[in-house]
Scaffold this motif. Sequence first.
Motif, PDB file in Angstrom:
ATOM      1  N   GLU A 123       1.211  -1.128  -0.100  1.00  0.00           N
ATOM      2  CA  GLU A 123       0.129  -0.037  -0.114  1.00  0.00           C
ATOM      3  C   GLU A 123       0.793   1.350   0.071  1.00  0.00           C
ATOM      4  OE1 GLU A 123      -3.133   0.122  -0.030  1.00  0.00           O
ATOM      5  OE2 GLU A 123      -4.018   1.947   0.593  1.00  0.00           O
TER       6      GLU A 123
ATOM      7  N   LEU B 150      -2.332   8.829   0.034  1.00  0.00           N
ATOM      8  CA  LEU B 150      -3.021   7.493   0.860  1.00  0.00           C
ATOM      9  C   LEU B 150      -4.087   8.576   1.586  1.00  0.00           C
ATOM     10  CD1 LEU B 150       0.056   6.395   2.745  1.00  0.00           C
ATOM     11  CD2 LEU B 150      -1.043   4.823   1.160  1.00  0.00           C
TER      12      LEU B 150
ATOM     13  N   SER C 155      -7.346   5.852   2.691  1.00  0.00           N
ATOM     14  CA  SER C 155      -6.905   4.419   1.962  1.00  0.00           C
ATOM     15  C   SER C 155      -7.442   3.282   2.667  1.00  0.00           C
ATOM     16  CB  SER C 155      -5.423   4.070   2.333  1.00  0.00           C
ATOM     17  OG  SER C 155      -5.091   3.075   2.712  1.00  0.00           O
TER      18      SER C 155
ATOM     19  N   VAL D 288      -6.157   0.838   3.490  1.00  0.00           N
ATOM     20  CA  VAL D 288      -5.671  -0.079   4.934  1.00  0.00           C
ATOM     21  C   VAL D 288      -4.708   0.457   5.975  1.00  0.00           C
ATOM     22  CG1 VAL D 288      -3.322  -0.576   4.982  1.00  0.00           C
ATOM     23  CG2 VAL D 288      -4.154  -1.472   3.084  1.00  0.00           C
TER      24      VAL D 288
END
Length: 588
Positions: free
Chosen positions: A11, A66, A69, A71
């Motif tokens: 990621e 990010l 994101s 994750v």
Amino acid sequence: MKKILDVISEEMKGAFQRAGYDRELGKVTPSNRPDLCEYQCNGAMAGVKRYKKAPIMIAQEVAGELEGSQVFGSVSAVPPGFLNLKLSSAFLADYLDGMVKNPKFGLEAPEKAKKILIDYGGPNVAKPLHVGHLRSAIIGESIKRIARYAGHEVIGDIHLGDWGLQMGLIITELKEREPDLVYFDDSFTGDYPKEAPFTISELEEIYPAASARSKEDGAYKEKAMEATYKLQNGVRGYRALWEHIICVSVADLKKNYEKLNVEFDLWKGESDVHDLIPQMVEEMKAGGYAYLSEGALVVDVKEETDTKEIPPCMILKSDGASLYNTTDLATIKERMEKIGPDEIIYVVDKRQELYFEQVFRCARKTGLVGTETVLKFLGFGTMNGKDGKPFKTREGGVMRLESLLAEIDEVMYGKIVQNRSVPEEEAKETAQVVALSAVKYGDLSNQASKDYIFDIDRFTSSEGDTGPYILYTLVRIKSILSKYAEAGGEAAAAALRPAEGGPEKGLMLELAGFLGMMENACEETAPHKICAYIYDIANAFNHFYHETKILAEEDAAKKEGWIALLMLTKNILETCIDLLGFSAPERM
Ligand code: ARG
């Protein structure tokens, strides 16, 4: 499944790439500052020179990529240029759910399974097991289980010491005591008795007596050497006696190892390769490797790059007798021919390191093993007493394994009956199970090569980094789960939920490290990595447990999520302690 660190790094790498930087900078590591974040990435700092930019700028750009994101729950760029990371709870729960649903928590079979032979245990027939053999058994058993779990084909061989002078000593002593035994009658041609002329306790008394006498009495020692020679050259009566010794001794060894939860696939010994020696020696001579030096047959094994003196490997003594070396080399020959392992691992006292260096070099040089086979020496340190000296009995003698285990069983028993009233039988059984965890965990939680202090008080304590602490934790989880079941709950059907609280997430984060931990433990033949992992889990679980009223929770979905988390924790702990070679009782 992928290791969690790899998933997170992927990621992060994507974000570096999208922001216009080398994706390889996106490597994520566990956090150095657990108070600030769960993971971190230092890639922005590493990119400074290349991109001629302040690291904080890079970090901010990457953090920007990010946003949203799946994750990460939070990504913060902090001066001078760190990326501090926290996982999204949903992602974490999802990852753990994958572990639950996949066999072996997602551990995949190796690309190419290896055939690994582990040489461990190494007890000597007719000599009592002592604590030195304990370490080999405990460590060898664990690395065998780890490699097997990882998907390799593993064969454990005990490699009995059953062929040396100790056999001649016992035979000589027997002859002194009972010269009329039929085994010593050269004219006897009938069948020898089926029953051994001694018991295990007699045998264990005979060996030390003979060994002590041979040190003082030269003529006696001569006799013992001659008896060894006769035995090795097939004198009938001696062979028959020897078979009795092996039989009585092996039965006793099996009992002892069973108590330790240690199991061997092969019960081969030094004697098994006796007949291979002449041919091996011939080949070494024919190949020009072995030559006579002061009457003895040796192979040079020193190399130009050596910084210390490596003496030649002696193959035969000047009287033609074989040595410890010879049987180890012939055993390598046999293993290569019959089993063909990709790797042979020796779990032996590290004081034998130089010896194995010689043997390995000799085996390679003389072509017993090719370059494709790995020979690995896993040397372990000494088990010391609290005084820092090798572990002894109170009287100063060599501590026998049996006495040591009996002592720990007793300490554990005392603790158990002190805590609550339990029927004696149950208390005894529980004490044995917990005592084994104390001994094994006490040993395996240290890096194998290090010496360690055998401290019964510490090892049997239910607090701290000990086996009993892990078992207490496990028993606690089992008890919650069984109460849940008694109330009609179905733990197996419970599904994980994203963590809401810190302690809950803390436990989840620890559990998520399983695959990475297993990879390290297996590659580095390092059971202590498993110990460290489960100790962290036990701490995280107990923290969660103290902060949470699990069974009293009214929100059923929440409670179910916790139960699922407990199930996973229990399964992982049980798997791990099995890899260490012990188990948990139902109650403690
Ligand atoms: N019997 C030996 C001892 O008690 C250990 C054997 C180790 N294994 C080997 N292949 N040499 O010291």
